[in-house]
Write an enzyme that holds these catalytic residues in place. Structure first.
Site, PDB file in Angstrom:
ATOM      1  N   SER A   6       0.852  -1.190   0.000  1.00  0.00           N
ATOM      2  CA  SER A   6       0.000   0.000   0.000  1.00  0.00           C
ATOM      3  C   SER A   6       0.886   1.237   0.000  1.00  0.00           C
ATOM      4  O   SER A   6       1.633   1.482   0.948  1.00  0.00           O
ATOM      5  CB  SER A   6      -0.893   0.000   1.240  1.00  0.00           C
ATOM      6  OG  SER A   6      -1.406   1.303   1.429  1.00  0.00           O
ATOM      7  N   HIS A  31      -0.904  -1.188  -4.557  1.00  0.00           N
ATOM      8  CA  HIS A  31      -2.201  -0.824  -3.985  1.00  0.00           C
ATOM      9  C   HIS A  31      -2.232   0.676  -3.722  1.00  0.00           C
ATOM     10  O   HIS A  31      -1.394   1.207  -2.988  1.00  0.00           O
ATOM     11  CB  HIS A  31      -2.406  -1.619  -2.689  1.00  0.00           C
ATOM     12  CG  HIS A  31      -3.742  -1.434  -2.051  1.00  0.00           C
ATOM     13  ND1 HIS A  31      -4.863  -2.144  -2.433  1.00  0.00           N
ATOM     14  CD2 HIS A  31      -4.153  -0.622  -1.039  1.00  0.00           C
ATOM     15  CE1 HIS A  31      -5.891  -1.781  -1.683  1.00  0.00           C
ATOM     16  NE2 HIS A  31      -5.494  -0.852  -0.835  1.00  0.00           N
ATOM     17  N   ASP A  33      -4.417   3.820  -2.358  1.00  0.00           N
ATOM     18  CA  ASP A  33      -5.559   4.170  -1.515  1.00  0.00           C
ATOM     19  C   ASP A  33      -6.019   5.594  -1.771  1.00  0.00           C
ATOM     20  O   ASP A  33      -5.329   6.550  -1.413  1.00  0.00           O
ATOM     21  CB  ASP A  33      -5.173   4.021  -0.039  1.00  0.00           C
ATOM     22  CG  ASP A  33      -5.000   2.573   0.364  1.00  0.00           C
ATOM     23  OD1 ASP A  33      -5.967   1.800   0.221  1.00  0.00           O
ATOM     24  OD2 ASP A  33      -3.905   2.200   0.823  1.00  0.00           O
ATOM     25  N   MET A  35      -8.601   8.497  -0.915  1.00  0.00           N
ATOM     26  CA  MET A  35      -9.517   8.911   0.165  1.00  0.00           C
ATOM     27  C   MET A  35      -9.959  10.347  -0.066  1.00  0.00           C
ATOM     28  O   MET A  35      -9.149  11.196  -0.438  1.00  0.00           O
ATOM     29  CB  MET A  35      -8.803   8.812   1.520  1.00  0.00           C
ATOM     30  CG  MET A  35      -8.205   7.443   1.796  1.00  0.00           C
ATOM     31  SD  MET A  35      -7.538   7.363   3.464  1.00  0.00           S
ATOM     32  CE  MET A  35      -6.661   5.784   3.374  1.00  0.00           C
ATOM     33  N   HIS A  64      -7.910   1.417  -4.728  1.00  0.00           N
ATOM     34  CA  HIS A  64      -8.917   1.241  -3.685  1.00  0.00           C
ATOM     35  C   HIS A  64      -9.583   2.582  -3.406  1.00  0.00           C
ATOM     36  O   HIS A  64      -8.977   3.462  -2.796  1.00  0.00           O
ATOM     37  CB  HIS A  64      -8.205   0.666  -2.436  1.00  0.00           C
ATOM     38  CG  HIS A  64      -9.078   0.515  -1.230  1.00  0.00           C
ATOM     39  ND1 HIS A  64      -8.563   0.250   0.026  1.00  0.00           N
ATOM     40  CD2 HIS A  64     -10.427   0.568  -1.068  1.00  0.00           C
ATOM     41  CE1 HIS A  64      -9.555   0.159   0.897  1.00  0.00           C
ATOM     42  NE2 HIS A  64     -10.692   0.358   0.267  1.00  0.00           N
ATOM     43  N   MET A  66     -11.839   4.908  -1.518  1.00  0.00           N
ATOM     44  CA  MET A  66     -12.578   5.170  -0.279  1.00  0.00           C
ATOM     45  C   MET A  66     -13.192   6.545  -0.443  1.00  0.00           C
ATOM     46  O   MET A  66     -12.798   7.525   0.201  1.00  0.00           O
ATOM     47  CB  MET A  66     -11.616   5.098   0.928  1.00  0.00           C
ATOM     48  CG  MET A  66     -11.240   3.663   1.270  1.00  0.00           C
ATOM     49  SD  MET A  66      -9.727   3.559   2.247  1.00  0.00           S
ATOM     50  CE  MET A  66      -8.513   3.537   0.934  1.00  0.00           C
ATOM     51  N   MET A 135     -12.003  -5.600   4.366  1.00  0.00           N
ATOM     52  CA  MET A 135     -11.177  -4.741   5.227  1.00  0.00           C
ATOM     53  C   MET A 135     -10.939  -5.439   6.569  1.00  0.00           C
ATOM     54  O   MET A 135     -11.879  -5.912   7.209  1.00  0.00           O
ATOM     55  CB  MET A 135     -11.859  -3.391   5.487  1.00  0.00           C
ATOM     56  CG  MET A 135     -11.967  -2.459   4.285  1.00  0.00           C
ATOM     57  SD  MET A 135     -10.423  -2.114   3.433  1.00  0.00           S
ATOM     58  CE  MET A 135      -9.454  -1.341   4.739  1.00  0.00           C
ATOM     59  N   ASP A 173      -7.148  -6.327   3.568  1.00  0.00           N
ATOM     60  CA  ASP A 173      -6.439  -5.041   3.640  1.00  0.00           C
ATOM     61  C   ASP A 173      -6.488  -4.488   5.059  1.00  0.00           C
ATOM     62  O   ASP A 173      -7.559  -4.199   5.580  1.00  0.00           O
ATOM     63  CB  ASP A 173      -7.106  -4.065   2.654  1.00  0.00           C
ATOM     64  CG  ASP A 173      -6.420  -2.709   2.577  1.00  0.00           C
ATOM     65  OD1 ASP A 173      -5.377  -2.512   3.219  1.00  0.00           O
ATOM     66  OD2 ASP A 173      -6.945  -1.849   1.839  1.00  0.00           O
TER      67      ASP A 173
END
Ligand code: DX5
Ligand code: ZN
Length: 214
Positions: A6, A31, A33, A35, A64, A66, A135, A173
């Site tokens: 990540s 990966h 992330d 957000m 990913h 979010m 998660m 994750d």
């Protein structure tokens, strides 16, 4: 076991070379992330940053999301070079429309469930998905403690897939490292995200290899 470092734990001032470093260390996927400060209480980066760092590796980009309204941004993340886009079943966008939009862009769709969400929440979509992400921490931050009580959800998803005769990889994750990889692998997880465990290791190649051995 496939390992997806990540990038949330990387040095963002040199994100491209951090990706190269993880590529050389043997990472299977990268990966990323995303957000939005609304779906989760933290803000990271968006599609423009992903586009800039895309040339630094040929390994798959596992993005990913979010964010509250993933459907609005699928075209952008696909154009930026995502190979896999996962988004949360708890989001505000229409789930089927978002999966279809990801497929239309030639990208693999995955659904993510937060710790409070039961495995059954993804069952209506299993036939359309390429991946399910469970998660094992509350989304938003790296470096949190692994929640072992999420692992029965992995088994439930695997069992439902087997019942339908479909093969679907399950990703986990959050909080995964040497102390938690064995139980995660035993639950049937195919891909593990690892932030802290890889980026804070003295030797990331050794850390990744140790996790991949499961
Ligand atoms: C958390 C992110 C994770 C996180 C994992 O919201 O989705 O990908 O970076 O970090 P570690 O491995 O440190 O728990
Ligand atoms: Zn993640």
């Amino acid at each position: 076991m496939k390992i997806a470092p990540s990038l949330l734990s990387c040095d963002f001032s040199v994100m491209g070379s951090e990706i190269e470093r993880m590529d050389k260390a043997g990472a299977d996927w990268m990966h990323l992330d995303v957000m939005d400060g609304h779906f989760v209480p933290n803000i990271t980066f968006g599609a423009p940053v992903i586009k800039w760092v895309r040339p630094y590796t040929k390994k798959p980009f596992d993005v990913h999301l979010m964010i509250s309204e993933p459907l609005r941004y699928i075209d952008d993340f696909a154009a930026a070079g995502a190979d896999i886009i996962t988004f949360h079943v708890e989001c505000d966008s229409d789930i089927n429309a978002t999966i279809d939009k990801i497929r239309e862009n030639g990208v693999l769709p995955g659904l993510v469930i937060k710790p409070a969400t039961p495995a059954e929440a993804v069952f209506p979509y299993l036939d359309k998905l390429a991946l399910v992400l469970v998660m094992t921490v509350e989304p938003g931050f790296g470096g949190q403690s692994f929640m072992a009580d999420m692992l029965p959800k992995v088994r439930a998803i695997k069992e439902e897939c087997a019942r339908r005769g479909i093969e679907l990889p399950v990703e986990a994750d959050g909080g995964i490292g040497e102390a938690t990889i064995a139980q995660t692998a035993a639950a049937g997880v195919d891909v593990c995200v690892a932030g802290t465990a890889v980026f804070k290791a003295d030797d990331p190649a050794k850390a990744i290899a140790a996790l991949q051995a499961y």
